[in-house]
Motif scaffolding. Structure first.
Motif, mmCIF file in Angstrom:
data_model
loop_
_atom_site.group_PDB
_atom_site.id
_atom_site.type_symbol
_atom_site.label_atom_id
_atom_site.label_comp_id
_atom_site.label_asym_id
_atom_site.label_seq_id
_atom_site.Cartn_x
_atom_site.Cartn_y
_atom_site.Cartn_z
ATOM 1 N N ARG A 127 84.040 25.078 -28.203
ATOM 2 C CA ARG A 127 84.091 24.209 -29.380
ATOM 3 C C ARG A 127 82.700 24.165 -29.985
ATOM 4 O O ARG A 127 81.703 24.255 -29.260
ATOM 5 C CB ARG A 127 84.500 22.788 -29.005
ATOM 6 N N ILE A 134 90.287 27.228 -35.076
ATOM 7 C CA ILE A 134 90.918 26.185 -35.900
ATOM 8 C C ILE A 134 89.953 25.014 -36.102
ATOM 9 O O ILE A 134 89.128 24.726 -35.233
ATOM 10 C CB ILE A 134 92.232 25.638 -35.307
ATOM 11 N N PRO A 135 90.073 24.359 -37.248
ATOM 12 C CA PRO A 135 89.258 23.160 -37.458
ATOM 13 C C PRO A 135 89.792 22.000 -36.620
ATOM 14 O O PRO A 135 91.007 21.875 -36.442
ATOM 15 C CB PRO A 135 89.411 22.875 -38.956
ATOM 16 N N THR A 192 87.501 24.636 -32.816
ATOM 17 C CA THR A 192 87.850 25.154 -31.490
ATOM 18 C C THR A 192 88.133 26.644 -31.630
ATOM 19 O O THR A 192 88.869 27.054 -32.533
ATOM 20 C CB THR A 192 89.108 24.455 -30.927
#
Lengths: 249, 156
Positions: free
Chosen positions: B45, B122-123, B134
């Protein structure tokens, strides 16, 4: 008040009685009625969850995503040291030695367990296989998955690792594992509906302390669990984000 | 000189890698692929600037960095010089718009070797706000790696 509880249908049949014992334990802890309803079909259960039938759900990771993001449930706890992992296995005498030996047209036997099927398909990607160039035979249980693999009615079977581990040695000795996932951070969770959030702290604390006394431990053992640990909101969101990355759109 | 450099000395390139934020670093690049570990997902992340805030064990093992070295570093330390910058521009454009990005990426390890991944980013949206990203990497097929290698050569 009666709490309605349901459990993801992917646990081994041997532990059905364990969940009923848990139901009784939870009633005593909370001083309220708890009604447990079990399903043998993921889709039917999902429809009933979406219709608002349940207050407390022990959900597989993919359904947890739907429960949190679409229905506003909150995860209270997760089972200790029990990540959801997937195994792809074939007949011990099959010529296939690795996933990459599988060719388009390969036949898969699976249950309708959404997380196992998703992670299983991800582990077939190195062989350029997907839903469009494989044939899937969906069956009702992991025992039937194993039966189909042993009869060589399918090239490979997808198993929840826990379910595979609980198969008899006689069955396991006739299969070989091609790949076993090691994801570690995807697991079941126990979630509470938004309308009962005022009970969240009480239920969470009782569950976390469950392994501290002999009675609690024996109930956990009957469910094949070691204990529960708290899930924070951010830990839940992290797992759901991770699952989102596994869904190709 | 580390042992692997002696073994692979003919394949060693000393390369200066320039990053989009104006910084650069000198890195050793080896023509040696490390196979993707079976069944694992590499998970990390970052914050919204690409600074690593979480790295799982598979990431630590495959990158060759320690967890302490990864946390706080920018994710671009994994960027292999064979990767065209346009690929990452597309990634950032996609995720900053709140969407999911998929792609095949050649990553540079600390020791100069490389590994290919199928990456999804992905946000992380909390209360309607993007708070980070992530990234999950999985084992790619060799055919997709070959296609990507050919494509990236035309874009570099």
């Amino acid at each position: 008040m009666t709490l309605n509880l349901t459990v993801s249908p992917d646990f081994a049949p041997d532990h059905i009685s364990g969940w009923f014992i848990f139901n009784t334990w939870l009633q005593r802890q909370l001083g309220t009625g708890v009604h447990l309803e079990l399903y043998d079909c993921f889709d039917t259960q999902r429809k009933d969850i979406k219709s608002g039938k349940f207050d407390l759900v022990y959900a597989n990771p993919f359904d947890a995503s739907m429960l949190v993001r679409e229905l506003g449930f909150k995860a209270l706890v997760r089972p200790i040291s029990k990540p959801d992992e997937t195994i792809i296995a074939t007949h011990k005498d099959a010529a296939i030695q690795s996933v990459e030996d599988l060719k388009p047209g390969a036949t898969l036997v699976t249950t309708d367990d959404p997380d196992v099927n998703r992670i299983g398909m991800i582990m077939l990607e190195p062989a350029d296989l997907d839903a469009s160039n494989t044939e899937t035979l969906a069956v009702d249980s992991y025992v039937i998955v194993a039966k189909n693999v042993l009869n060589q009615d399918a090239d490979v079977g997808f198993f929840l690792k826990d379910a595979y581990d609980e198969l008899s040695d006689l069955i396991k000795n006739q299969m070989k594992i091609l790949v076993s996932s090691e994801i570690s951070v995807v697991h079941h969770t126990l979630l509470l509906s938004p309308k009962l959030q005022k009970y969240a702290s009480t239920i969470q604390q009782r569950l976390i302390k469950m392994m501290d006394d002999e009675k609690g431990r024996s109930v956990l053992e009957s469910m094949n669990l070691l204990g529960w640990e708290a899930m924070t909101e951010e830990e839940t969101e992290f797992m759901i984000d991770l699952i989102d990355t596994l869904i190709d759109e | 000189m580390p042992e692997h450099d002696v073994k692979d000395v003919r394949d060693v390139r000393d390369t200066v890698i320039n990053y989009h934020d104006g910084t650069s670093r000198k890195a050793i690049v080896l023509d040696r692929e490390v196979p993707y570990p079976e069944g694992k997902l590499i998970v990390s992340r970052t914050d919204t600037q690409g600074v690593i805030t979480h790295a799982n064990q598979a990431f630590v093992e495959m990158s060759g960095y320690t967890e302490d070295e990864l946390i706080g570093a920018n994710h671009y330390i994994l960027r292999h010089p064979d990767m065209p910058s346009v690929a990452f521009a597309g990634l950032w454009e996609t995720i900053e718009a709140g969407n999911k990005w998929h792609g095949y990426v050649k990553n540079l390890r600390k020791d100069g070797a490389y590994y290919w991944v199928k990456a999804t980013v992905i946000p992380n949206i909390r209360n309607g706000v993007v708070v980070g990203y992530t990234s999950v990497r999985r084992k790619p097929s060799r055919s997709k790696v070959s296609e990507s290698e050919a494509l990236y050569k035309t874009l570099s």
